[in-house]
Design a protein around this motif. Sequence first.
Motif, short mmCIF file in Angstrom:
data_model
loop_
_atom_site.label_atom_id
_atom_site.label_comp_id
_atom_site.label_asym_id
_atom_site.label_seq_id
_atom_site.Cartn_x
_atom_site.Cartn_y
_atom_site.Cartn_z
N ILE A 119 0.80 -1.22 0.00
CA ILE A 119 0.00 0.00 0.00
C ILE A 119 0.84 1.28 0.00
O ILE A 119 0.83 2.03 -0.98
CB ILE A 119 -1.02 -0.02 1.16
N THR A 120 1.55 1.56 1.08
CA THR A 120 2.32 2.81 1.11
C THR A 120 3.46 2.83 0.10
O THR A 120 3.60 3.81 -0.66
CB THR A 120 2.85 3.10 2.53
N PRO A 121 4.30 1.79 0.01
CA PRO A 121 5.35 1.86 -1.00
C PRO A 121 4.81 1.89 -2.42
O PRO A 121 5.38 2.53 -3.31
CB PRO A 121 6.18 0.59 -0.75
N GLY A 122 3.67 1.21 -2.64
CA GLY A 122 3.07 1.21 -3.97
C GLY A 122 2.55 2.58 -4.37
O GLY A 122 2.78 3.05 -5.49
N ILE A 123 1.83 3.24 -3.45
CA ILE A 123 1.33 4.59 -3.73
C ILE A 123 2.49 5.55 -3.97
O ILE A 123 2.48 6.36 -4.91
CB ILE A 123 0.44 5.08 -2.57
N THR A 124 3.53 5.45 -3.14
CA THR A 124 4.69 6.32 -3.29
C THR A 124 5.38 6.09 -4.63
O THR A 124 5.73 7.05 -5.34
CB THR A 124 5.68 6.09 -2.14
N ALA A 125 5.57 4.83 -4.99
CA ALA A 125 6.22 4.51 -6.26
C ALA A 125 5.39 4.98 -7.44
O ALA A 125 5.93 5.53 -8.42
CB ALA A 125 6.47 3.00 -6.35
N TYR A 126 4.08 4.79 -7.37
CA TYR A 126 3.21 5.20 -8.47
C TYR A 126 3.25 6.71 -8.66
O TYR A 126 3.34 7.21 -9.79
CB TYR A 126 1.78 4.73 -8.22
N ARG A 127 3.21 7.46 -7.57
CA ARG A 127 3.30 8.91 -7.70
C ARG A 127 4.68 9.34 -8.19
O ARG A 127 4.82 10.32 -8.93
CB ARG A 127 2.98 9.57 -6.36
N ALA A 128 5.71 8.59 -7.81
CA ALA A 128 7.06 8.92 -8.27
C ALA A 128 7.16 8.85 -9.78
O ALA A 128 7.82 9.69 -10.41
CB ALA A 128 8.09 7.98 -7.64
N ILE A 129 6.52 7.85 -10.41
CA ILE A 129 6.65 7.70 -11.86
C ILE A 129 5.56 8.44 -12.63
O ILE A 129 5.63 8.51 -13.87
CB ILE A 129 6.67 6.22 -12.27
N THR A 130 4.58 8.99 -11.93
CA THR A 130 3.51 9.73 -12.62
C THR A 130 3.54 11.20 -12.22
O THR A 130 4.04 12.05 -12.96
CB THR A 130 2.14 9.11 -12.31
N THR A 131 3.05 11.52 -11.05
CA THR A 131 2.94 12.91 -10.61
C THR A 131 4.28 13.64 -10.62
O THR A 131 4.35 14.81 -11.02
CB THR A 131 2.34 12.97 -9.19
N PHE A 132 5.34 12.96 -10.20
CA PHE A 132 6.60 13.66 -9.97
C PHE A 132 7.65 13.46 -11.07
O PHE A 132 8.73 14.05 -10.98
CB PHE A 132 7.18 13.25 -8.61
N SER A 133 7.35 12.61 -12.07
CA SER A 133 8.36 12.45 -13.13
C SER A 133 7.79 12.13 -14.51
O SER A 133 8.46 12.34 -15.51
CB SER A 133 9.36 11.36 -12.75
N HIS A 134 6.61 11.58 -14.61
CA HIS A 134 5.96 11.28 -15.89
C HIS A 134 6.80 10.33 -16.75
O HIS A 134 7.23 10.67 -17.85
CB HIS A 134 5.66 12.58 -16.66
#
Length: 306
Positions: A119-134
């Motif tokens: 849950i937490t690492p997955g949400i963080t990783a998903y935002r890392a590759i989308t919201t914060f880096s695309h």
Amino acid sequence: MKVIGFDHVGGPDVFEERTVDTPQPAADELLVKVIAIGLNNRERAERAGEFGPISGFTVTGRDIVGTVESVGPNVKDFTPGEVVASHVENGYAEYVVAQPSATTLVPSGIMPTTAAALITPGITAYRAITTFSHVTAGKTVIVKGASGGVGALALQMAVDRGAHVIAIAHSRNEAAVTALGASEFVAYDQLTPSSVLADRADVLINAAMNGAGSDDDIVMTKPGGVIATVAQNTPPANKQVTINHIHPSSTPTDAEALAVIMDLLKDGKLAINITSQLPFSATGLKQGNEILEQSHDGRVVILMDR
């Protein structure tokens, strides 16, 4: 119901069990009977007093998987009996109130322990590759801390998007990391990544503990590239790169991120290492927090006695 918390900060032995009333969901909430809890370093830090003093008995815990017990009258997307994963507050409990905006269904066939660990690492990783880096197909993506919870998941998500992924981790983790789909591997204990990988990254994701080696991130990123990092960096004066600090965000919502994560898990595109499964007790939470305070290679999950 039983909860596990602490009335003062300190070492792992501060945990104690108490009995409290079972909460009732409000009109726009759901009540979840907990099956599994994923432990996180944030909760360890809270327990240790790194976020300051606490007021009264504190029940922490963010990552839970369980069955929906009941729903408020305004909740339309969930029904009793369904298995869900949720990002919550006060998760070290037998029953937890959850928000629909932070909850998603767990697909049939997915183990609750696996879902809770993500849950937490997955949400963080998903935002890392989308919201914060695309991250998109064809980009070269360097992942630092590629053997850790967030780094390993970001690596796999970037591979799924068609990126060329270069992983940085300790040499002992080379086989495990390359098995996740990395095209190249650099062992930081054998080589100097910033020398070997200078100007290689369109996107660099620094998921290493405390954003270790953040000055080297700029060296490894191409001019015009993007760095998504858990460290708080100052943009350099000598190179045009964008630095985005990975932090909690409402975009996408937890529920939206979790839905993507569960689909990837269902399709066999995500794997996560669970190092320990411990019982829901003060002793279990103590043991789990002791593991978090040491070097460890996998996730720690607490299981309810069924």
